[in-house]
Design a protein around this motif. Structure first.
Motif: not given
Length: 693
Positions: A623-631, A644-656, A662-665
């Motif tokens: 669960l990954l926030d989008l608006g973080m500083p630096t990276m 490689p260890e994360l090739r099956h993981a689901r990456i979900v944007a959790l953001t304001g 934003d959804r298209r991006r």
């Protein structure tokens, strides 16, 4: 093809000077579509260089440039003999005052536009200037042989939509008036050829003396640049821009005065529309601040009770329910306010659900409760035991009664009494919101719900404005709360005493200030009408209080099915979840929620930390926030995808960030899902359950 034909058939060359890349790109596209040749420049120095190299037909010049002010660039172009005849159309963002416009025209600008400007208006303004320059060039080329080339000029003038005319300054008589005069004035051109002052009779009376003075000045120096309004025979008012210049002979004498009249009615209406839009934007922002504070007040009170006292278990549950309901209010409110397309269209979204009106009344009271306690008002809430089913929108119904209660509380002196009574009869629900405050004068009762009533003296500066945009954007979310009657009645029960009477005002101030209260109430009237009901106001007079009566149609009880309540999410299989967010409170709250559901949670305060530990953690979900500083979240997701260890993981944007762009991006960046903060627990649970499917 000879040189003359090539010059006539070539596309006009426009130099687009704008330092902002986005607006420059948009203007160039508009010009290309209008079949112009386009050069671009982002600085004043570059513009001056291109003018000397390419001699454009017109310079579309922004006033705000990084190196040289646009007005100075215009002056330099006009003072250079090589480029003095180059047309300059100045543009300025925002609402520009008349002084700025005068500066631009005095500096040599041929015209001036306020941005943002419609594409049709921009192209029309450029074409008008090019047509004017065409007419000026024609006059200049033919001034020494004016009579010999009169037929050529007539053909040119008659082909223009604008009115072209030629005047003999010595006699003050028109020598030529193009046929388009009749299209603009609605009268034959022959009338002014016979009587050159006749056209002044058709100018609006309040502008007639000014125009006569300017006309006399033009007869002396041959120059005129003014605007006025005329009335056509059918009563239609048209706005006209008139411009004139002298045609001189070889000895420098003014032989003729040539002029053009342009119908600028659409342009002026567009300017007024822009001004109104600016005003509506300011009103919208004021309404936004008011509406956002409404759900925050009861949440603040509930949190204060939990933090500063030793609440009972029952009070803790009540506080929890208040926070939950008002958080739902706030979430839906923000979603609607950020729906920019609907805000621009001024639309109202009204749900047609079967709702229990008692829930809307209870939530409205809960919303206004902090104001009631601050002003030490006693509230009497009288609701029937049987349900009050209504076909409508719980959010809008809550908004109606919250606004009425807020209005009543605001205009009732401290220690006053408010009452909310509801009853069903004859297929209608009748709700009465009463107070013993300042009261309503007979004149105000007549115009209370009139959106065009005068605004002077209106103290409701915090109430939502009644225009379509405000109505479309305003939204107080609510959900039924049938069990809150006891909570809301506690204030009156604890005091036991009869409510203290409202102290009469010492002067006319309280009564007089209420004279403007109808402006905010037009919002209430609009929403009640959309629900098929009606609203009215009653008041015996000064210091005798007022009562607002809302009548709504009852939905037949056979159609009524009470809500069963929200089911608790059932925990599924346990997963390893990585939370990445630079907000420590957000990390802690989400961690507690997910761990309660049985999941293993690993947190990272920034993108670098997440990338560093991801391989060893091997999360099922990130669960990954989008608006973080630096990276930011996009770069973090890209790097996580390379592990490689994360090739099956689901990456979900959790953001304001929740707009369509934003959804298209996030989709383009490889995210599996886009959740908007605050994330709905049900959506999170469904997403995690899909891992087991």
């Amino acid at each position: 093809m000879n040189a003359s034909t090539a010059h006539t058939s070539r596309r006009p060359l426009i130099l687009n000077v704008e330092d902002r890349e986005g607006p420059r790109y948009v203007k160039s596209r508009i010009l290309h579509r209008a079949d112009f040749s386009v050069l671009e420049a982002s600085t004043g120095q570059a513009a001056l260089s291109l003018v000397r190299q390419h001699t454009p037909d017109l310079v579309l010049l922004g006033t705000q440039l990084p190196d040289v002010d646009g007005l100075e660039v215009c002056r330099l172009i006009k003072n250079d003999p090589q480029s003095a005849r180059t047309l300059v159309l100045l543009t300025s963002p925002g609402v520009s005052d008349s002084h700025r416009r005068v500066q631009a025209l005095n500096g040599g600008a041929d015209s001036f536009l306020i941005e943002p400007v419609e594409s049709e208006e921009l192209v029309s303004s450029i074409n008008a200037l090019l047509r004017m320059r065409g007419a000026e060039d024609a006059f200049r080329r033919t001034s020494q042989a004016l009579h010999e080339n009169e037929d050529l000029f007539r053909q040119l003038a008659e082909a223009l939509a604008d009115v072209v005319w030629i005047l003999d300054p010595t006699t003050g008589r028109f020598l030529f008036v193009s046929p388009s005069f009749e299209s603009l004035w609605g009268r034959p051109a022959q009338s002014v050829l016979q009587d050159p002052h006749r056209w002044l009779e058709w100018v609006l009376p309040e502008e007639r003396s000014r125009m006569e003075a300017e006309w006399q000045s033009m007869l002396r120096d041959g120059r005129l640049d003014t605007e006025f309004q005329l009335e056509r025979p059918n009563g239609e008012i048209r706005e006209v821009h008139m411009r004139a210049f002298p045609v001189r002979g070889a000895d420098g004498r003014c032989l003729r005065v040539a002029g053009i009249c342009q119908d600028v009615t659409r342009h002026k209406r567009a300017e007024r529309t822009l001004h109104n839009e600016e005003r509506r934007k300011d009103e919208f922002l004021a309404m936004l601040a008011h509406e956002l504070r409404n759900p925050l007040a009861p949440m603040r009170s509930a949190v204060d009770m939990l933090q500063q006292f030793s609440p009972s278990r029952e009070d803790m549950f009540r506080a929890r329910d208040i926070i939950g309901r008002q958080l739902h209010h706030l979430t839906r409110l923000v979603d609607e306010l950020l729906d920019v397309s609907r805000f621009n269209q001024g639309k109202i979204t009204l749900r047609r659900d079967l709702v229990e009106l008692r829930g809307a009344l209870n939530t409205a009271v809960e919303t206004v409760r902090p104001l009631l306690e601050e002003r030490q008002h006693a509230l009497r809430l009288s609701l029937p035991e049987q349900p009050l089913p209504i076909r409508g929108d719980m959010v809008r119904l809550t908004q109606i009664f919250a606004n009425l209660l807020h209005n009543a509380a605001k205009y009732t002196p401290e220690g006053g009494t408010l009452a909310v009574e509801a009853a069903a009869a004859d297929g209608k629900v009748i709700v009465r919101v009463s107070d013993n405050g300042a009261g309503l004068s007979p004149s105000l009762q007549r115009q209370l719900f009139d959106p065009l009533a005068p605004e002077s003296g209106n103290p409701l500066e915090e109430m939502p404005t009644p225009d379509a945009t405000s109505i479309g954007a305003a939204n107080l979310a609510a959900s039924p709360a049938p069990g809150l009657n006891a909570l809301h009645a506690e204030h009156d029960d604890r005091h036991g005493d009869a409510p203290r009477p409202c102290e009469p005002a010492s002067d006319n101030e309280a009564f007089a200030t209420r004279e403007g209260a109808g402006i905010g109430l037009t919002l209430v009237q609009k929403l009640v009408t959309l629900h098929g009901g009606r609203v009215s106001a009653e008041s015996p007079g000064r210091n005798l209080g007022s009562t607002f009566v809302v009548e709504l149609p009852v939905e037949p009880w056979q159609n009524w099915h009470p809500p069963t309540g929200k089911a608790r999410p059932q925990p599924g299989a346990a997963h390893t979840i990585m939370l990445v967010d630079d907000n420590a409170d957000a990390l802690e709250a989400m961690t507690m929620t997910l761990e309660t559901l049985g999941h293993t949670v690993v947190t990272a305060p920034d993108g670098q930390s997440a990338v560093a530990c991801a391989a060893s953690v091997r999360p099922d979900v990130v669960l990954l926030d989008l608006g973080m500083p630096t990276m930011d979240g996009f770069e973090t997701a890209r790097r996580l995808r390379e592990i490689p260890e994360l090739r099956h993981a689901r990456i979900v944007a959790l953001t304001g960030f929740g707009q369509p762009d934003d959804r298209r991006r996030t989709r383009a960046a490889g995210f599996d899902l886009h959740l908007v903060k605050p994330a709905d627990l049900g959506a999170l649970t469904r997403m995690l359950d899909e891992l087991d499917a």
